[in-house]
Enzyme design. Sequence first.
Site, PDB file in Angstrom:
ATOM      1  N   HIS A   1       0.799  -1.233   0.000  1.00 34.67           N
ATOM      2  CA  HIS A   1       0.000   0.000   0.000  1.00 34.67           C
ATOM      3  C   HIS A   1       0.825   1.274   0.000  1.00 34.67           C
ATOM      4  O   HIS A   1       0.280   2.370  -0.100  1.00 34.67           O
ATOM      5  CB  HIS A   1      -0.960   0.018   1.200  1.00 34.67           C
ATOM      6  CG  HIS A   1      -0.250   0.297   2.497  1.00 34.67           C
ATOM      7  ND1 HIS A   1       0.505  -0.647   3.132  1.00 34.67           N
ATOM      8  CD2 HIS A   1      -0.176   1.410   3.256  1.00 34.67           C
ATOM      9  CE1 HIS A   1       1.020  -0.138   4.235  1.00 34.67           C
ATOM     10  NE2 HIS A   1       0.625   1.119   4.336  1.00 34.67           N
TER      11      HIS A   1
HETATM   12  C1  UD1 Z   1      -2.270   5.215   6.129  1.00 38.69           C
HETATM   13  C2  UD1 Z   1      -0.991   5.665   6.824  1.00 38.69           C
HETATM   14  C3  UD1 Z   1       0.077   4.601   6.628  1.00 38.69           C
HETATM   15  C4  UD1 Z   1      -0.418   3.245   7.087  1.00 38.69           C
HETATM   16  C5  UD1 Z   1      -1.693   2.923   6.336  1.00 38.69           C
HETATM   17  C6  UD1 Z   1      -2.264   1.588   6.731  1.00 38.69           C
HETATM   18  C7  UD1 Z   1      -0.604   8.105   6.795  1.00 38.69           C
HETATM   19  C8  UD1 Z   1       0.207   9.177   6.179  1.00 38.69           C
HETATM   20  N1  UD1 Z   1      -0.478   6.900   6.212  1.00 38.69           N
HETATM   21  O1  UD1 Z   1      -2.006   5.132   4.736  1.00 38.69           O
HETATM   22  O2  UD1 Z   1       1.203   4.934   7.417  1.00 38.69           O
HETATM   23  O3  UD1 Z   1       0.565   2.259   6.846  1.00 38.69           O
HETATM   24  O4  UD1 Z   1      -2.652   3.951   6.646  1.00 38.69           O
HETATM   25  O5  UD1 Z   1      -3.397   1.288   5.992  1.00 38.69           O
HETATM   26  O6  UD1 Z   1      -1.286   8.331   7.755  1.00 38.69           O
HETATM   27  N2  UD1 Z   1      -9.201   4.642   1.781  1.00 38.69           N
HETATM   28  C9  UD1 Z   1     -10.418   4.005   1.691  1.00 38.69           C
HETATM   29  N3  UD1 Z   1     -11.014   3.613   2.848  1.00 38.69           N
HETATM   30  C10 UD1 Z   1     -10.465   3.828   4.069  1.00 38.69           C
HETATM   31  C11 UD1 Z   1      -9.243   4.496   4.154  1.00 38.69           C
HETATM   32  C12 UD1 Z   1      -8.619   4.903   2.995  1.00 38.69           C
HETATM   33  O7  UD1 Z   1     -10.933   3.773   0.618  1.00 38.69           O
HETATM   34  O8  UD1 Z   1     -11.063   3.427   5.073  1.00 38.69           O
HETATM   35  C13 UD1 Z   1      -8.513   5.040   0.541  1.00 38.69           C
HETATM   36  C14 UD1 Z   1      -8.849   6.419   0.087  1.00 38.69           C
HETATM   37  O9  UD1 Z   1      -8.862   6.431  -1.301  1.00 38.69           O
HETATM   38  C15 UD1 Z   1      -7.665   7.226   0.578  1.00 38.69           C
HETATM   39  C16 UD1 Z   1      -6.539   6.235   0.453  1.00 38.69           C
HETATM   40  O10 UD1 Z   1      -7.117   4.961   0.754  1.00 38.69           O
HETATM   41  O11 UD1 Z   1      -7.471   8.369  -0.169  1.00 38.69           O
HETATM   42  C17 UD1 Z   1      -5.399   6.493   1.382  1.00 38.69           C
HETATM   43  O12 UD1 Z   1      -5.848   6.590   2.722  1.00 38.69           O
HETATM   44  P1  UD1 Z   1      -4.978   7.416   3.814  1.00 38.69           P
HETATM   45  O13 UD1 Z   1      -5.574   7.306   5.150  1.00 38.69           O
HETATM   46  O14 UD1 Z   1      -4.699   8.778   3.306  1.00 38.69           O
HETATM   47  O15 UD1 Z   1      -3.579   6.690   3.785  1.00 38.69           O
HETATM   48  P2  UD1 Z   1      -3.189   5.150   3.682  1.00 38.69           P
HETATM   49  O16 UD1 Z   1      -2.563   4.901   2.358  1.00 38.69           O
HETATM   50  O17 UD1 Z   1      -4.291   4.263   4.125  1.00 38.69           O
END
Ligand code: UD1
Length: 389
Positions: free
Chosen positions: A218
Amino acid sequence: MKKIILVAGARPNFMKIAPIIRELKAQSSKFEAKKNLAYVLVHTGQHYDYEMSQAFFEELGIPKPDYYLGVGSDSHAVQTANIMVKFEAVCLKEMPDMVVVVGDVNSTIAAGLVAKKLHIKLAHVEAGLRSRDRQMPEEINRLATDAITDLFFTTEDDGTQNLLAEGHAKDSVCFVGHVMIDNLFYQLGKIGDADAVSLSVRSLKECLPEKYLCMTLHRPSNVDDSRVLTRLMETVNEIAKGVPIIFPCHPRTRSRIEEFGLGDLFIEKGAALAPVSNGIVMMDPLNYNDFLYLWKDCAVMLTDSGGLQEETTALGVPCLTLRQNTERPVTVEVGTNILIGNDMGKLRLEVNKVLNGKKKNGRIPDLWDGKASERIVGHILRYLEESSS
Ligand code: UD1
């Protein structure tokens, strides 16, 4: 009576907060009798999909949060700012003596900044880790959080040494072991219960041969660039011609796979009801126990996760990390972890070695004994008592 606020926001936080809450609950009659500690749980809502959030609360036994901030996804600036605005209101209402943050996600730094600007003591669980890679958003979160933390809890000696080298006082740094491993051992004890693992995952495992791989992916550096992700997926697909690879897919990664037209490389889980001898079996993110049930017996874990590098070391499962660096060096120095970077030749070679019976043996790092949360709660109590006397 002292009050602490515990903050969780994203998937890897939930496994870290669960054992701390369990310990606080176990000690709560003592706290009540002594009238010395109360706690409030805040979920920022950084992760919000059922599979990424609520499923973990349910199976890890985390109580319903006292506050759910519902911030959701956005750019780093917007997400961090939204958490700050909403968390400030909670702090002003609750007026805690200490805020406890875990890990390195945006919720960690956002809550930390709010606490310090309100002159509230800040404790950081899993402090001091450094990848030295400032392209990683988590590295910025780690550095910035530790710059304002009052009480540090470290998981390995490297974390302690980093903090001391950055000039933090020795008595503010407590090497306590790892709450993530507390949670792992606790859940491992529960995994035999009839309802701990879903039927679909049990039947998937029955369809797998003795040797199979697991994979999670991821990190923006692996999944956001089409050339990088395509090269990685093509290599993994080659490997999967000889051995099945179980791939619970993060929402970010799934959307990139669709965007870059790589969907044909996978078998969707629905197709995996008959024996699976090869192929990448892709599915939605799994909850904790379902995935643990699969990976604890896998031949090799391919991952870019931080937590899985540590959990595989704790269970002696070989791990190949698809990153150039790790902020968790103990997993490489004494554990089963090997850094692969983006060297696809090395990836093939190391997978083959393990499949041919040559796995890297490791040992469990110091203090990864399931008792980190007990130590943390003890330190917090002492710290709060001393700082008010
Ligand atoms: C976040 C953490 C990362 C961790 C990861 C575990 C930060 C900077 N990054 O990254 O350190 O390893 O979580 O998963 O805080 N999304 C969904 N549903 C959700 C959550 C996210 O669809 O419940 C999608 C959305 O498109 C979103 C993308 O995932 O834009 C990224 O989510 P985000 O929370 O920004 O960061 P992660 O890549 O999940």
